[in-house]
Write an enzyme that holds these catalytic residues in place. Structure first.
Site, mmCIF file in Angstrom:
data_model
loop_
_atom_site.group_PDB
_atom_site.id
_atom_site.type_symbol
_atom_site.label_atom_id
_atom_site.label_comp_id
_atom_site.label_asym_id
_atom_site.label_seq_id
_atom_site.Cartn_x
_atom_site.Cartn_y
_atom_site.Cartn_z
ATOM 1 N N GLN A 78 0.848 -1.194 0.000
ATOM 2 C CA GLN A 78 0.000 0.000 0.000
ATOM 3 C C GLN A 78 0.886 1.247 0.000
ATOM 4 O OE1 GLN A 78 -3.036 0.304 3.025
ATOM 5 N NE2 GLN A 78 -3.621 2.322 2.341
ATOM 6 N N PHE A 79 1.248 1.698 -1.191
ATOM 7 C CA PHE A 79 2.186 2.807 -1.306
ATOM 8 C C PHE A 79 1.660 4.094 -0.694
ATOM 9 C CE2 PHE A 79 -0.366 4.093 -4.869
ATOM 10 C CZ PHE A 79 -0.098 5.445 -5.059
ATOM 11 N N THR A 80 0.345 4.232 -0.521
ATOM 12 C CA THR A 80 -0.201 5.481 0.020
ATOM 13 C C THR A 80 0.237 5.743 1.454
ATOM 14 O OG1 THR A 80 -2.278 4.430 0.692
ATOM 15 C CG2 THR A 80 -2.206 5.414 -1.517
#
Length: 145
Positions: A78-80
């Protein structure tokens, strides 16, 4: 690297109409790779994840790790989580690693957790996923490598 770990009784990841991963009791871990992270970051984070004490002992105190209780781990990219949200009303993803580095270090983390004899399931890097979980406690921790 960043890990948002949650103690769960169950969790699963769906991509479209297909369930691609599911676990029973253990940890759901959302993972982000930041610029400057490397293989050592992944290895350190793997060690922290499998030894971090979030499960109760006989006295109800959080003194047991996922390894101690024989739990599963579901790792979801989850790069966010790497977003810079300090200014304005839209996140900046400048702190996040590029997709190639992110995928490589996420895969390294998966392998490193498995090396600790932990059952690991995974989300799909870059996919539009639906994550379903039952957080027990609730217990949620933010870890960095």
């Amino acid at each position: 690297m960043i890990a948002l770990l949650q103690r769960v009784s169950e969790a699963r990841v769906d991509v479209g109409d297909e369930t691609v991963a599911a676990i029973g009791p253990g940890l759901l871990v959302l993972v982000a790779v930041e610029r400057g992270d490397d293989e050592d970051s992944a290895d350190r984070l793997a060690h922290r994840l499998v030894t971090y004490r979030v499960f109760p002992d006989e006295s109800g105190r959080m003194n047991r790790s996922v390894r101690d209780v024989g739990g599963d781990v579901l790792l979801v990219p989850q790069f966010t989580l790497a977003a810079d949200t300090r200014k304005g009303s839209r996140a900046s993803f400048t702190p996040a690693a590029d997709p190639e580095t992110g995928a490589r270090l996420y895969d390294r983390l998966v392998c490193a957790v498995r090396e600790h004899s932990i059952r690991v399931s995974t989300g799909v890097f870059g996919a539009d996923m639906q994550v379903t979980l039952t957080n027990v406690g609730p217990v949620t921790f933010w870890l960095e490598s």
